[in-house]
Design a protein around this motif. Sequence first.
Motif, short mmCIF file in Angstrom:
data_model
loop_
_atom_site.label_atom_id
_atom_site.label_comp_id
_atom_site.label_asym_id
_atom_site.label_seq_id
_atom_site.Cartn_x
_atom_site.Cartn_y
_atom_site.Cartn_z
N HIS A 162 0.86 -1.18 0.00
CA HIS A 162 0.00 0.00 0.00
C HIS A 162 0.90 1.23 0.00
O HIS A 162 2.05 1.17 0.43
CB HIS A 162 -0.90 0.04 1.24
CG HIS A 162 -1.79 -1.15 1.37
ND1 HIS A 162 -2.90 -1.35 0.58
CD2 HIS A 162 -1.73 -2.22 2.21
CE1 HIS A 162 -3.49 -2.48 0.93
NE2 HIS A 162 -2.80 -3.03 1.91
N GLU A 168 -0.48 0.21 6.85
CA GLU A 168 -1.60 -0.66 7.16
C GLU A 168 -1.58 -0.87 8.66
O GLU A 168 -0.63 -1.43 9.20
CB GLU A 168 -1.49 -2.00 6.44
CG GLU A 168 -2.65 -2.92 6.77
CD GLU A 168 -2.78 -4.10 5.81
OE1 GLU A 168 -3.06 -5.20 6.30
OE2 GLU A 168 -2.60 -3.90 4.60
N ARG A 179 -9.39 -0.98 12.10
CA ARG A 179 -8.54 -0.43 11.05
C ARG A 179 -8.39 1.06 11.31
O ARG A 179 -9.39 1.75 11.53
CB ARG A 179 -9.16 -0.66 9.67
CG ARG A 179 -9.43 -2.12 9.38
CD ARG A 179 -9.90 -2.36 7.96
NE ARG A 179 -11.15 -1.66 7.66
CZ ARG A 179 -11.76 -1.70 6.48
NH1 ARG A 179 -11.24 -2.39 5.48
NH2 ARG A 179 -12.89 -1.05 6.29
N TRP A 197 -7.67 2.06 0.56
CA TRP A 197 -7.34 0.65 0.78
C TRP A 197 -6.74 0.00 -0.47
O TRP A 197 -6.70 -1.21 -0.58
CB TRP A 197 -8.58 -0.14 1.19
CG TRP A 197 -9.37 0.44 2.32
CD1 TRP A 197 -10.66 0.84 2.28
CD2 TRP A 197 -8.94 0.67 3.66
NE1 TRP A 197 -11.06 1.30 3.50
CE2 TRP A 197 -10.02 1.22 4.38
CE3 TRP A 197 -7.73 0.48 4.33
CZ2 TRP A 197 -9.95 1.57 5.71
CZ3 TRP A 197 -7.66 0.84 5.67
CH2 TRP A 197 -8.75 1.37 6.34
#
Length: 198
Positions: A101, A105, A158, A166
């Motif tokens: 990503h 995360e 999250r 995401w």
Amino acid sequence: MENQFQDGKEEVIEAWYMDDSEEDQRLPHHREPKEFIPLSKLSELGILSWRLNADDWENDENLKKIREARGYSYMDICDVCPEKLPNYEAKLKNFFEEHLHTDEEIRYCLEGSGYFDVRDQNDQWIRVAVKKGGMIVLPAGMYHRFTLDSDNYIKAMRLFVGEPVWTPYNRPHDHLPARKEYVEKIINRGGTQAVEAR
């Protein structure tokens, strides 16, 4: 902040080198003999981790301190299990594709357990088992994947800086700035510092 809230962390987060077996991804996949690694090795890879009070997360001052210090303004909670996640098998398969990503995360295990697989400096898989109370931050640009363990359940918080994005970039995506920064700061330098929150 990275050195706070460490008491008992090894009880909720542990890591080991994985075997090369193609068996069910939800199995532990230990090498023979088992090769556990100290959590300090995860820090060298830029991974942050804490043990927090998952039974009272709404009132947990330590969680509030982490969120404030790292700018985690967004929060949601998701249940990953066959009964609660639509298209469960397809989603679990997607989570297990190696990807990165462009932002961190951040996952905080409120119930259940799961595995985060990450690459070390030599591109070997390390399996990171996270249980209730464990919070883990994977840096932007780090190749990784996720799967449940054989209990097939995790309830995870999250967190994100700002509005969540995401988007997974399946390997290879070495041209992305986040990957280049990760390689420069962690892989090429032997991994001694956490990557700044994005």
